[in-house]
Each structure stands twice: as C-alpha cells, then as structure tokens.
Design a protein around this motif. Structure first.
Motif, short mmCIF file in Angstrom:
data_model
loop_
_atom_site.label_atom_id
_atom_site.label_comp_id
_atom_site.label_asym_id
_atom_site.label_seq_id
_atom_site.Cartn_x
_atom_site.Cartn_y
_atom_site.Cartn_z
N ASN B 67 0.86 -1.18 0.00
CA ASN B 67 0.00 0.00 0.00
C ASN B 67 0.90 1.23 0.00
N LYS B 68 1.08 1.80 -1.17
CA LYS B 68 2.01 2.91 -1.31
C LYS B 68 1.46 4.20 -0.70
N THR B 69 0.15 4.27 -0.59
CA THR B 69 -0.45 5.49 -0.03
C THR B 69 -0.03 5.70 1.41
N VAL B 70 -0.01 4.59 2.17
CA VAL B 70 0.37 4.69 3.58
C VAL B 70 1.73 4.07 3.84
N LYS B 71 2.44 3.73 2.76
CA LYS B 71 3.79 3.15 2.88
C LYS B 71 3.80 1.94 3.79
N HIS B 72 2.97 0.99 3.44
CA HIS B 72 2.79 -0.19 4.26
C HIS B 72 2.93 -1.45 3.42
N LEU B 73 3.60 -2.42 4.00
CA LEU B 73 3.85 -3.70 3.33
C LEU B 73 3.40 -4.80 4.28
N SER B 74 2.77 -5.82 3.75
CA SER B 74 2.39 -6.94 4.62
C SER B 74 2.68 -8.27 3.93
N LEU B 75 2.91 -9.26 4.77
CA LEU B 75 3.12 -10.62 4.30
C LEU B 75 2.04 -11.49 4.92
N GLN B 76 1.29 -12.16 4.09
CA GLN B 76 0.26 -13.06 4.57
C GLN B 76 0.71 -14.49 4.30
N ILE B 77 0.65 -15.31 5.34
CA ILE B 77 0.99 -16.72 5.22
C ILE B 77 -0.27 -17.52 5.47
N ALA B 78 -0.66 -18.30 4.49
CA ALA B 78 -1.88 -19.11 4.64
C ALA B 78 -1.56 -20.43 5.32
N ALA B 79 -2.50 -20.88 6.14
CA ALA B 79 -2.37 -22.19 6.80
C ALA B 79 -0.98 -22.35 7.43
N THR B 80 -0.69 -21.47 8.36
CA THR B 80 0.65 -21.43 8.97
C THR B 80 1.03 -22.77 9.57
N ASN B 97 21.99 -2.30 -5.32
CA ASN B 97 21.52 -3.51 -4.65
C ASN B 97 21.75 -3.45 -3.14
N LYS B 98 21.69 -2.27 -2.59
CA LYS B 98 21.81 -2.11 -1.15
C LYS B 98 20.43 -2.34 -0.55
N PHE B 99 20.32 -3.33 0.31
CA PHE B 99 19.04 -3.67 0.93
C PHE B 99 18.96 -3.07 2.32
N TYR B 100 17.83 -2.49 2.63
CA TYR B 100 17.57 -1.95 3.95
C TYR B 100 16.55 -2.86 4.63
N PHE B 101 16.98 -3.47 5.71
CA PHE B 101 16.13 -4.42 6.41
C PHE B 101 15.42 -3.76 7.58
N GLY B 102 14.22 -4.23 7.85
CA GLY B 102 13.52 -3.84 9.05
C GLY B 102 14.04 -4.63 10.23
N SER B 103 13.50 -4.35 11.41
CA SER B 103 14.03 -4.97 12.62
C SER B 103 13.46 -6.34 12.90
N GLY B 104 12.52 -6.81 12.13
CA GLY B 104 12.07 -8.19 12.23
C GLY B 104 10.86 -8.42 13.11
N THR B 105 10.05 -9.39 12.74
CA THR B 105 8.94 -9.88 13.55
C THR B 105 9.15 -11.36 13.75
N LYS B 106 9.08 -11.77 15.00
CA LYS B 106 9.23 -13.19 15.30
C LYS B 106 7.86 -13.85 15.23
N LEU B 107 7.73 -14.85 14.41
CA LEU B 107 6.48 -15.60 14.27
C LEU B 107 6.60 -16.91 15.05
N ASN B 108 5.73 -17.08 16.01
CA ASN B 108 5.65 -18.34 16.77
C ASN B 108 4.38 -19.08 16.34
N VAL B 109 4.55 -20.29 15.90
CA VAL B 109 3.40 -21.08 15.48
C VAL B 109 3.15 -22.15 16.55
N LYS B 110 2.00 -22.08 17.17
CA LYS B 110 1.65 -23.01 18.24
C LYS B 110 0.94 -24.22 17.66
N PRO B 111 1.37 -25.40 18.06
CA PRO B 111 0.73 -26.62 17.51
C PRO B 111 -0.67 -26.82 18.07
#
Lengths: 114, 111
Positions: B67-80, B97-111
């Motif tokens: 979403n360029k209007t609000v400068k937002h990016l999302s990643l959707q993972i189906a059936a985690t 090719n200089k990449f700027y990384f964000g600080s990261g989100t840790k995804l915990n998948v509970k069984p």
C-alpha cells in the motif's frame, strides 16, 4: 542446492586484534555482499562488491574494514583492529546480477570481541 | 536516510491459521520490496518480492500486499505451519543492490 558457506562459524577475539571472516559465494554469482546483525537488531548493509571492486559501502564500513576476493572462490571481510562494538553476526551474501532481489545468504560468522 | 520498520516484534498464531506480518517503510523511491525469513542459526532466506508498481503478489502460501499510499507492506501466510516459525524481515532495495532491512517480527506457530 548451491549455498554460500562462511567460516568460521564463531570467532572470539581480543579488542584490537585483526579478524578475517571468509566466505565462498555461489559459483556463478557475480555480486557479493557483507551484512552484519548485532544481537537482537536489524540486518545492516556493510558493503557490496563486483568485478573486484567495492560498488557500494555504508557508513559502518570505515577504514578498519576491507574486503577482498583473493582468488576465484573466496570473498573475505577483514577488520583490522576490532572494537567491542564490532561484536555481531556477519553475513555474506551473493547474487547473480545487480538487479536481483534474491540474495543468497550464508549461515553467518559470529564475532565476539572481548 | 531510509527507514524500514515493523509494527510488532512478536506474533503468535495457531497452526493452520493465517498469519499477517506488517511492515512500514519510509523511502518511496525504492523499486522493490522484499520479504526474508530467518530461521534460528541461519542466514536470511528470500521469500517473495514485489515491485513498487504492484499492489499484490502471490506465491506458494504467501501473499505480499503493498500500500504505497500509507507506505505499508504486509506478508500473509496461509495455513501457517510449525516450519514457518522464524523471524521475518521486510526489506527495500536501494541503489547498488543495497538492501535496507527492518528490525524483524518473530512468528511463533503453536501446535
């Protein structure tokens, strides 16, 4: 599947010592990079390298840092006189061409400066 | 300078649910935005990218929305799945090719 290999996996050194981190990029890749990640922080760009010269470097990559491709396979990062704040995980990466979004990263070399 | 950051440091989901990981960016000039996954003890691994002139791109079980209007990016993972547990970084590609990384989100998948 081809991979980027890094050595050593972990190095502990005294402040002021020189450190060389080694990387073997994927054989048909032409662009090479070093990134670092201080524990718990984001991955930061250090330097990119192409055709035996630096193409871009960050403000982190000061005179204490250097990179070299001494032969056809190795790509090294040297820190001349390590500081405590150099402690981090250093990642080597490579890509096929300059417009590639797919950087293949190695598993990293953890540097601990005491 | 460029700034790529993440809204949430940790996300816990139940196995089988869908996951949404969000990211904000500040540099409108980036031509590509990329998602990387980092498993424990490994380097970042490319997941999917999206060109700045696109709004959506789908991969296998993953979708990236821009979403360029609000400068937002999302990643959707189906059936985690448990194997999706990792730290997810958004990144933007700058010059040379200089990449700027964000600080990261840790995804915990509970069984």
């Amino acid at each position: 599947e081809p991979e980027v290999t890094q050595t050593p996996s972990h190095q502990v050194t005294q402040m002021g010592q020189e450190v060389i981190l080694r990387c073997v990029p994927i054989s048909n890749h032409l662009y090479f990079y070093w990134y670092r990640q201080i524990l718990g922080q984001k991955v930061e760009f250090l330097v990119s390298f192409y055709n035996n010269e630096i193409s871009e470097k960050s403000e982190i990559f000061d005179d204490q840092f250097s990179v070299e491709r001494p032969d056809g396979s190795n790509f090294t990062l040297k820190i001349r006189s390590t500081k405590l704040e150099d402690s981090a995980m250093y990642f080597c990466a490579s890509s096929e061409h300059s417009g590639a979004n797919v950087l293949t990263f190695g598993a990293g070399s953890r540097l601990t400066v005491l | 300078g460029e700034s790529v950051g993440l809204h949430l440091p940790t996300l816990s989901v139940q196995e089988g649910d869908n996951s949404i990981i969000n990211c904000a960016y500040s540099n409108s000039a980036s031509d590509y935005f990329i998602w990387y996954k980092q498993e424990s003890g490994k380097g970042p691994q490319f997941i999917i990218d999206i060109r700045s002139n696109m709004d959506k791109r789908q991969g296998q079980r993953v979708t990236v929305l821009l979403n360029k209007t609000v400068k937002h990016l999302s990643l959707q993972i189906a059936a985690t799945q448990p194997g999706d547990s990792a730290v997810y970084f958004c990144a933007e590609r700058g010059a040379f090719n200089k990449f700027y990384f964000g600080s990261g989100t840790k995804l915990n998948v509970k069984p």
